[in-house]
Write a protein that holds these residues in place. Sequence first.
Motif, PDB file in Angstrom:
ATOM      1  N   VAL A 229     -88.346  59.792  51.436  1.00 34.29           N
ATOM      2  CA  VAL A 229     -89.612  59.489  52.079  1.00 34.29           C
ATOM      3  C   VAL A 229     -90.717  59.639  51.058  1.00 34.29           C
ATOM      4  O   VAL A 229     -90.596  60.387  50.089  1.00 34.29           O
ATOM      5  CB  VAL A 229     -89.871  60.405  53.283  1.00 34.29           C
ATOM      6  N   GLY A 230     -91.773  58.917  51.271  1.00 33.48           N
ATOM      7  CA  GLY A 230     -92.888  59.005  50.340  1.00 33.48           C
ATOM      8  C   GLY A 230     -94.081  58.255  50.888  1.00 33.48           C
ATOM      9  O   GLY A 230     -93.927  57.395  51.759  1.00 33.48           O
ATOM     10  N   GLN A 231     -95.250  58.567  50.358  1.00 31.72           N
ATOM     11  CA  GLN A 231     -96.477  57.931  50.811  1.00 31.72           C
ATOM     12  C   GLN A 231     -97.125  57.205  49.643  1.00 31.72           C
ATOM     13  O   GLN A 231     -97.621  57.849  48.713  1.00 31.72           O
ATOM     14  CB  GLN A 231     -97.442  58.963  51.381  1.00 31.72           C
ATOM     15  N   ARG A 486     -85.228  59.432  44.888  1.00 32.23           N
ATOM     16  CA  ARG A 486     -85.504  60.535  45.806  1.00 32.23           C
ATOM     17  C   ARG A 486     -86.483  61.526  45.183  1.00 32.23           C
ATOM     18  O   ARG A 486     -87.449  61.953  45.806  1.00 32.23           O
ATOM     19  CB  ARG A 486     -84.190  61.230  46.183  1.00 32.23           C
ATOM     20  N   ARG A 487     -86.240  61.916  43.944  1.00 29.94           N
ATOM     21  CA  ARG A 487     -87.116  62.917  43.340  1.00 29.94           C
ATOM     22  C   ARG A 487     -88.468  62.327  42.947  1.00 29.94           C
ATOM     23  O   ARG A 487     -89.435  63.057  42.759  1.00 29.94           O
ATOM     24  CB  ARG A 487     -86.449  63.564  42.129  1.00 29.94           C
ATOM     25  N   SER A 488     -88.557  61.001  42.840  1.00 30.29           N
ATOM     26  CA  SER A 488     -89.824  60.366  42.488  1.00 30.29           C
ATOM     27  C   SER A 488     -90.822  60.389  43.631  1.00 30.29           C
ATOM     28  O   SER A 488     -92.034  60.456  43.400  1.00 30.29           O
ATOM     29  CB  SER A 488     -89.588  58.915  42.061  1.00 30.29           C
ATOM     30  N   PHE A 489     -90.321  60.327  44.875  1.00 28.11           N
ATOM     31  CA  PHE A 489     -91.228  60.093  46.003  1.00 28.11           C
ATOM     32  C   PHE A 489     -91.259  61.203  47.048  1.00 28.11           C
ATOM     33  O   PHE A 489     -92.008  61.111  48.012  1.00 28.11           O
ATOM     34  CB  PHE A 489     -90.855  58.775  46.690  1.00 28.11           C
ATOM     35  N   ASN A 490     -90.454  62.239  46.904  1.00 30.68           N
ATOM     36  CA  ASN A 490     -90.407  63.274  47.940  1.00 30.68           C
ATOM     37  C   ASN A 490     -91.508  64.321  47.813  1.00 30.68           C
ATOM     38  O   ASN A 490     -91.467  65.340  48.485  1.00 30.68           O
ATOM     39  CB  ASN A 490     -89.046  63.964  47.941  1.00 30.68           C
ATOM     40  N   GLY A 491     -92.468  64.095  46.939  1.00 31.11           N
ATOM     41  CA  GLY A 491     -93.643  64.960  46.913  1.00 31.11           C
ATOM     42  C   GLY A 491     -93.726  65.965  45.794  1.00 31.11           C
ATOM     43  O   GLY A 491     -94.753  66.639  45.637  1.00 31.11           O
ATOM     44  N   ASP A 492     -92.678  66.120  44.966  1.00 28.37           N
ATOM     45  CA  ASP A 492     -92.715  67.103  43.887  1.00 28.37           C
ATOM     46  C   ASP A 492     -93.385  66.572  42.620  1.00 28.37           C
ATOM     47  O   ASP A 492     -93.735  67.338  41.730  1.00 28.37           O
ATOM     48  CB  ASP A 492     -91.299  67.574  43.551  1.00 28.37           C
ATOM     49  N   TYR A 493     -93.534  65.255  42.526  1.00 24.66           N
ATOM     50  CA  TYR A 493     -94.121  64.630  41.342  1.00 24.66           C
ATOM     51  C   TYR A 493     -95.343  63.819  41.750  1.00 24.66           C
ATOM     52  O   TYR A 493     -95.357  63.208  42.824  1.00 24.66           O
ATOM     53  CB  TYR A 493     -93.120  63.698  40.659  1.00 24.66           C
ATOM     54  N   ASN A 494     -96.367  63.790  40.881  1.00 22.22           N
ATOM     55  CA  ASN A 494     -97.497  62.929  41.177  1.00 22.22           C
ATOM     56  C   ASN A 494     -97.127  61.473  40.896  1.00 22.22           C
ATOM     57  O   ASN A 494     -96.084  61.181  40.299  1.00 22.22           O
ATOM     58  CB  ASN A 494     -98.751  63.359  40.394  1.00 22.22           C
ATOM     59  N   ALA A 495     -97.990  60.569  41.317  1.00 20.22           N
ATOM     60  CA  ALA A 495     -97.656  59.146  41.306  1.00 20.22           C
ATOM     61  C   ALA A 495     -97.414  58.600  39.903  1.00 20.22           C
ATOM     62  O   ALA A 495     -96.671  57.628  39.733  1.00 20.22           O
ATOM     63  CB  ALA A 495     -98.766  58.349  41.988  1.00 20.22           C
ATOM     64  N   LEU A 496     -98.002  59.199  38.883  1.00 24.53           N
ATOM     65  CA  LEU A 496     -97.876  58.679  37.516  1.00 24.53           C
ATOM     66  C   LEU A 496     -96.808  59.398  36.700  1.00 24.53           C
ATOM     67  O   LEU A 496     -96.596  59.047  35.536  1.00 24.53           O
ATOM     68  CB  LEU A 496     -99.214  58.796  36.784  1.00 24.53           C
ATOM     69  N   TYR A 497     -96.143  60.374  37.296  1.00 27.65           N
ATOM     70  CA  TYR A 497     -95.226  61.184  36.492  1.00 27.65           C
ATOM     71  C   TYR A 497     -94.139  60.336  35.826  1.00 27.65           C
ATOM     72  O   TYR A 497     -93.877  60.466  34.632  1.00 27.65           O
ATOM     73  CB  TYR A 497     -94.584  62.285  37.334  1.00 27.65           C
TER      74      TYR A 497
END
Length: 563
Positions: A229-231, A486-497
Motif C-alpha cells: 500500500v502507498g499514497q 513493498r519497501r518503496s511504498f509502505n511508508g518507511d522511505y520518502n518519495a525520492l529515496y
Amino acid sequence: MKVKLPLAEHGFPTSGVVRAVIECVTADVSDIEQFYNITFSETRINRLKGYYREKLTELRTVEYLFLNAEDRTDYILLEKYLHQQLESLGSLETSLEELKPLIEPFASKLIGLIERRQKVVPTTGRYAADVLSAVSEDVGKKLRTIRDNKPQTKDPAARFAAFRAVKCVEELTGAVEECMLFYKGYDPDFTWWTSAPFQEVIQQLNSFQTATTATLVETPNGSPTDDIVGQPIGRSGLLADLDAQFIAYSPEELIEIADKEYAWCETEMIKASKALGYGQDWKAALEHVKNLYVEPGQQTRLVHELSEEAVAYVKRHDMVTVPPIAEECWRTLMMSPERQKVNPFFLGGESLIVSYPTDTMSHADKLMSMRGNNRPMSRSTVFHELIPGHHLQMHMIARYRSYRSLFTTPFWIEGWAFYWEFILWDRGFASTPEEKIGMLFWRMHRCARIVFSLKFHMNQMTPQECIDYLVDKVGHERATAEGEVRRSFNGDYNALYQAGYMLGALQIYALRKEMVENGDLTEKQFHDRVLKEGEMPIEILRALLQDKRLHPGHKAAWRFYDL
C-alpha cells in the motif's frame, strides 16, 4: 538585532557559529520528540512547529556575510532544514485529517491521558477509568461501522489511510500500555480503578487493528500485492521534495535521465550477452549468471572473500583512505526470512546483513533468494555495502562532522555507495562477461527505481505495474521485485529515496569530473574530502568544495546531467 560574531568587526570570517546552532537543534529536537512520543499528537506537532520557527528567527540574526565557507554551508543547510521540517509538519497535519473518521475521537482521548502521564499531571484512577471506558465505547462503535460497511472495491487513497490508521493505533497501544505500567503497583487506587477498563481497551484496540487490516487494507481478490500500500504524493509533492534536496530537474526530466542511462546499460548488457554466446538475448545471459550461486552455508564465506577483494583493490590503486579500524571491525549478521520479504538482497553499513534462504523457506523461495544473491551480483553489492561504500561512510560520519547527519539525504548516502559502481566499471573492475552482467543488473535496477517510484507518485503506475516493470526491464525474480516495491511504498522511505541511488551517483560522478579531471584534487583527495565533509545535498557539497558563495534562500541551479 544582529548577533555579534567573534572578529566580525575586523572583517575576518568566523568559524563554528552555525555548527553550534545545529548541534543545539539536533539535541533539542531529539528531546522534544522523545518527550512527546506520539508521532501524530497535536501537542507534539505544535511544539515542533513553534521550535522550528524560533530557530529560523534566531538564524536570521546571524551576520551571513561574516561567515567562513564551512559556516555558510551550515547556514544554507540549516535554513533549508528548518523550512522543510515546517512544510513536513504542515503536510502531516493535512494527512491526519484523512484519518480522523477512522481513529477519532478515541485517539485524542488516549493521547490526552498519555500526555498527562508524560508530564506527571496528578491523575486519579477514577478519571483514567472514565477515559478508558469512553475510549472502549468509541472503538466499539468504529468496529461496528467497519464490519457493517465493508467496501466492495478499494480506493488506493482510502486503503493507505486505513493502513496508516492501523499504524497509529499500534503506536497508541504501546503508549497506553506504558502509561498503565507507570502507575501499576505504585498507585493502588489508580490500579483498582483502571485494571479492567485498561484490559478492555487493549482488546478493543487489537480488534480494531485486525478488522481494519482485513476489511479496509486488504484487497478483495487476494493478490500477492495485497500488503503493498502507498499514497502517491503527486507531481507537486515531488517538486517540493526535489526543492528540499536541491535537485534542479523536474520529475519528467529525471525519468528521461533514467531512460538514457538504461539504454546505455542495455547496450552493454547485449555486448556481455554476445560474449557468453547468448546473442541479443541478454535476459538469457542474466539467467545464466543467476545460477552462479554458492551452495547453502557458503554465502558468508563468499561475502568475506569479495570484501577482501574490494578493499585490496581500492588500496592498491590509492583511491580512498581506508582506516585500519574500518577495515577490521565490521560484523556479519543473517537476515530473517520475514525481513527478506522487503529486503531480498543483503544490506550493509555498520554491519553486513546477509540475505540467504533458511530451512524454513519454501523450495521456490529458496531458489529465488539464491539466484538473487549469486556471485557476480554479490560482487557489486559487497563494495556498495562495505568498503568503499556504506561501511566506510558510517565509519567516517562517526568521526568527521557528524553534526551534519541532521541533513542526511539518500543522494549523499546511497549516491556515494552507487557512485563506486560507476568508478569501478570505468576502471575495468568487472573483467569477465559474468561480472559485467552482475554490475549492469544493479545499474539497470537503479534506473528502473527512478522510473517506477516517480511514476507511482505521479499516479502513472500501480504497485503491480511497478513489479511487472522490474521483472520485464531488469530481469528481477518476481519475489525480489515484490520486495523492492513493498519497501518503496509502505511508508518507511520518502518519495525520492529510490531515485537517490542513481541520481546521487550521477551528481558525485559529475562533481568528480569537475574536481579531479580538471586537476583541482587527486582522486583520493576528492573521495576523502567528500567523506569528511559529512552528509548534505550534493549541490551544496559542490559549492563547498569549489568555494562558491551561496546566499540565504538558495535554490537548486546545478544541471549535472546533459539532456
